[in-house]
Design a protein around this motif. Structure first.
Motif, PDB file in Angstrom:
ATOM      1  N   SER A  70       0.612  -2.879   2.352  1.00 22.98           N
ATOM      2  CA  SER A  70       0.915  -2.374   1.014  1.00 22.98           C
ATOM      3  C   SER A  70       2.365  -1.921   0.909  1.00 22.98           C
ATOM      4  O   SER A  70       3.013  -2.100  -0.126  1.00 22.98           O
ATOM      5  N   TRP A 129       4.740  -5.087   0.779  1.00 18.43           N
ATOM      6  CA  TRP A 129       4.823  -5.760  -0.517  1.00 18.43           C
ATOM      7  C   TRP A 129       5.796  -5.071  -1.457  1.00 18.43           C
ATOM      8  O   TRP A 129       6.625  -5.723  -2.088  1.00 18.43           O
ATOM      9  N   ASP A 156      -3.806  -2.608  -0.388  1.00 12.32           N
ATOM     10  CA  ASP A 156      -3.159  -3.616  -1.218  1.00 12.32           C
ATOM     11  C   ASP A 156      -2.176  -2.953  -2.183  1.00 12.32           C
ATOM     12  O   ASP A 156      -2.193  -1.729  -2.390  1.00 12.32           O
ATOM     13  N   VAL A 176      -8.180  -3.452  -1.296  1.00 11.11           N
ATOM     14  CA  VAL A 176      -8.010  -4.810  -0.762  1.00 11.11           C
ATOM     15  C   VAL A 176      -8.648  -5.842  -1.695  1.00 11.11           C
ATOM     16  O   VAL A 176      -9.799  -5.713  -2.101  1.00 11.11           O
ATOM     17  N   HIS A 233      -3.827  -8.791  -4.100  1.00 11.06           N
ATOM     18  CA  HIS A 233      -3.639 -10.146  -3.568  1.00 11.06           C
ATOM     19  C   HIS A 233      -5.004 -10.723  -3.227  1.00 11.06           C
ATOM     20  O   HIS A 233      -5.910  -9.994  -2.817  1.00 11.06           O
ATOM     21  N   TRP A 288      -5.212 -12.401   2.150  1.00  8.49           N
ATOM     22  CA  TRP A 288      -5.745 -11.526   3.206  1.00  8.49           C
ATOM     23  C   TRP A 288      -6.242 -12.332   4.408  1.00  8.49           C
ATOM     24  O   TRP A 288      -6.124 -11.882   5.548  1.00  8.49           O
TER      25      TRP A 288
END
Length: 322
Positions: free
Chosen positions: A199, A202, A228, A260, A264, A269
């Motif tokens: 996380s 990103w 995420d 999660v 994405h 994943w």
């Protein structure tokens, strides 16, 4: 690989209630906070350090439910320029390492910390631009006078206790990218590694799969968080990635955390889990829930549902098809 959870999200439950709850969901490992930002709802360091019987009973509660402790976590700022704050974080880290050794837990997770910009500073200073040159001078002073000396000593302490240090790469702290982590590891030794949380990759513009490759080649991933992030591009265009908008104003933020699968998709994943295995990580994927759109139980449950199908549970062994 084992599916785990960072149990701080269930701090309203006592140890037995928490363990019953997560084990019923199929969780195989727990990451326990010992103080600092995560709190110590399920793991009282002072109590356990001083009583062998309590340690035995504590671990029996976990193992009897078919689980392990993946890590003890004491996220704080041991380099804080205010001496009292730094000393409390430092003492907690040492005690957590000692307890991990006694419980045979292989990893202690924390933050690298962030110093001020001179000896008499009051607040941390997180340089994120190379110019004006003042920031380069601050960064040089921080690394040479504070960050490396501190973590060199702590790496030796951890090695003495047969424990690895998982530094979470998190904005606002001195070690927040793969490059920062490897710089510190080179200076301090292999006890230093990452508690890698995609996380935070990103939102910094780092591809988590590539971060796994960079760190995995150096055997520098000691623990892994599953969380995420979603990027809101119009807000990113307005605020940039170092967005100071409060987490509570999600509509206005450039990015925010999701459970999660809600930032994405499953393929992303699956690629992350596969990259971990490809580069030698065969340990725990620990769910961390900080999703402002879902209750704890819903976010936790959906994270499990989205991770279970992509988890790699068995190594291939011989490549029988060749």
């Amino acid at each position: 690989m084992k599916l785990g959870v960072f149990t701080v999200l269930f701090s309203d439950k006592n140890l037995d209630e928490m363990l019953d709850h997560v084990s019923a969901k199929g969780i195989e490992a727990v990451e326990l906070g010992t103080g600092g930002y995560p709190g110590d709802a399920h793991c009282n360091v002072e109590e356990l350090l001083g009583d062998e019987k309590k340690r035995s009973e504590f671990m029996e509660k976990i193992s009897s439910r078919g689980m392990i402790v993946s890590a003890l976590s004491c996220h704080a700022n041991p380099l804080h320029p205010q001496k009292k704050i730094a000393e409390e974080a430092d003492a907690l880290f040492d005690k957590t390492v000692q307890l991990a050794n006694l419980l045979k837990v292989p990893v202690v997770n924390t933050f690298s910390g962030c110093p001020g910009d001179h000896e008499n500073a009051k607040y941390p200073n997180w340089p994120v631009a190379p110019w004006p040159n003042d920031y380069q001078e601050i960064l040089k002073w921080q690394w040479e006078e504070k960050i490396i000396p501190y973590w060199r000593e702590k790496a030796q302490f951890a090695e003495k206790h047969d424990v690895k240090i998982g530094l979470e790469l998190h904005g606002g702290f001195s070690v927040h990218t793969p490059a920062n982590l490897l710089r510190l590891r080179e200076a301090c030794g292999p006890a230093i590694g990452a508690n890698l949380d995609p996380s935070h990759m990103w939102w910094q513009g780092i591809d988590p799969v590539e971060s796994i490759k960079i760190l995995g080649r150096e055997n520098a991933i000691h623990h892994f968080h599953a969380k995420d992030t979603i990027i809101d591009q119009p807000n990113m265009n307005r605020n940039g990635l170092t967005d100071m908008t409060s987490y509570s104003y999600m509509q206005n933020r450039s990015w925010y955390f999701r459970t999660v699968g809600f930032g994405h998709d499953t393929k992303v994943w699956a690629d992350i889990i596969s990259a971990l295995r490809l580069y030698g990580y065969d340990y725990v994927v620990s769910i961390e829930h900080e999703d402002g759109l879902m209750s704890i139980d819903e976010g936790f449950t959906k994270a499990i549902q989205n991770l279970m199908p992509v988890m790699v549970k068995e190594s291939v062994g011989d490549m029988w098809w060749t």
